[in-house]
Scaffold this active site. Structure first.
Site, mmCIF file in Angstrom:
data_model
loop_
_atom_site.group_PDB
_atom_site.id
_atom_site.type_symbol
_atom_site.label_atom_id
_atom_site.label_comp_id
_atom_site.label_asym_id
_atom_site.label_seq_id
_atom_site.Cartn_x
_atom_site.Cartn_y
_atom_site.Cartn_z
ATOM 1 N N ASP A 30 37.760 34.898 33.167
ATOM 2 C CA ASP A 30 37.396 36.219 33.675
ATOM 3 C C ASP A 30 38.376 37.270 33.164
ATOM 4 O O ASP A 30 39.517 37.333 33.604
ATOM 5 C CB ASP A 30 37.398 36.204 35.204
ATOM 6 C CG ASP A 30 37.064 37.562 35.792
ATOM 7 O OD1 ASP A 30 35.871 37.919 35.798
ATOM 8 O OD2 ASP A 30 37.991 38.267 36.235
ATOM 9 N N TYR A 35 42.269 44.949 31.522
ATOM 10 C CA TYR A 35 43.350 43.977 31.401
ATOM 11 C C TYR A 35 43.995 43.988 30.007
ATOM 12 O O TYR A 35 45.083 43.439 29.834
ATOM 13 C CB TYR A 35 42.849 42.552 31.670
ATOM 14 C CG TYR A 35 42.185 42.318 33.001
ATOM 15 C CD1 TYR A 35 42.215 43.271 34.020
ATOM 16 C CD2 TYR A 35 41.507 41.125 33.245
ATOM 17 C CE1 TYR A 35 41.591 43.041 35.228
ATOM 18 C CE2 TYR A 35 40.884 40.887 34.462
ATOM 19 C CZ TYR A 35 40.917 41.852 35.447
ATOM 20 O OH TYR A 35 40.283 41.612 36.641
ATOM 21 N N LYS A 60 34.644 43.291 31.986
ATOM 22 C CA LYS A 60 34.214 44.374 32.879
ATOM 23 C C LYS A 60 34.515 45.717 32.239
ATOM 24 O O LYS A 60 35.522 45.874 31.543
ATOM 25 C CB LYS A 60 34.955 44.295 34.221
ATOM 26 C CG LYS A 60 35.058 42.912 34.820
ATOM 27 C CD LYS A 60 35.925 42.913 36.069
ATOM 28 C CE LYS A 60 36.311 41.514 36.480
ATOM 29 N NZ LYS A 60 37.317 40.896 35.598
#
Length: 258
Positions: A30, A35, A60
């Site tokens: 994930d 990030y 995401k």
């Protein structure tokens, strides 16, 4: 989608953790644009030698990139960074950009799915209100809603809504950032495993998809050693009773965004 994933938030050098995870049975990672480690995840997948189609990759889109055209650009940039032809699951990272941009972003992700760049579209940090606006707009229901979820913040209204509407709930921060010294969890762990393993197992037995995070390869491996035991119904009830609602959250938890 594998029922256990590796979270790589705040891990600027996540390649060692990803390689350890993939070596020891994980098939779900994930990531997120926020990030800044999509490229490292992609490199770890290639170095692992495991075929791409056997690994489930999530990323995401963060609020600052929300909007129709900017979302399409973000998807292409994610694919470039990963070095992949597609992403298994693409989520809207949070609902804080407002209704108009949320829906534009969701529409763009659906179009990217039609183009074969995304296998599945979902959301993160969405409350029933945000999920219902997707339905009201006539779009398909998100496959996934990823929220902060652990024994102290169980997001019961969100989980109930998602289960009723066939939305998979992924649990981020399932290890409560290491704050697992609660007597109930410690006592349960003494019968079976470590407190961290109890927290992950509680998620699994609650019908969730936990995403435990660690930058230390040995902990990455230990966090997945949760399929050789069960928490008893009595202990599950005790852990369920630890819920403090939104007060139990340890992250941003923007589920009430307008």
């Amino acid at each position: 989608m594998p029922v256990l994933g590796l979270g790589v938030y705040q891990n600027d050098d996540c390649e060692p953790a990803c390689l350890a995870a993939l070596k020891h049975g994980y098939r779900h990672i994930d990531s997120a644009r926020m990030y800044r480690n999509e490229a490292q995840v992609g490199e770890a997948v290639r170095k692992s030698g495991i075929p791409r189609d056997q690994i489930f990759i999530t990323t995401k889109i963060y609020d600052t990139e929300h909007g129709y055209n900017s979302t399409l650009k973000a998807v292409d940039d994610s694919l470039k960074k990963f070095g992949f032809g597609y992403v298994d699951l693409y989520l809207i990272h949070s609902p804080t950009s407002g209704k108009t941009k949320r829906l534009e972003t969701y529409r763009a992700l659906l179009d990217a799915k039609k183009a074969g760049k995304i296998k599945t579209v979902g959301v993160s940090n969405y409350s029933p209100k945000h999920l219902e606006e997707i339905q009201a707009a006539g779009f398909e229901t998100p496959a996934v809603n990823q929220v902060e979820l652990h024994p102290f913040c169980q997001q019961k209204p969100i989980v109930e809504y998602c289960k009723k509407n066939g939305i998979v709930v992924q649990a981020y921060t399932p290890l409560v950032r290491g704050k697992l010294d609660n007597p109930v969890i410690v006592e349960t762990a003494e019968k079976n495993k470590t407190p961290a393993q109890i927290a992950v197992r509680w998620s699994l037995q609650s019908g969730l998809v936990p995403l435990p995070k660690s930058s230390q390869p040995e902990r990455v491996v230990a966090n997945a050693e949760v399929f050789d035991f069960e928490i008893s119904p009595e202990d599950m009830t005790k852990i369920d009773a630890l819920d403090r609602g939104k007060e139990g959250a340890v992250t941003w938890n923007p589920v009430d965004a307008e």
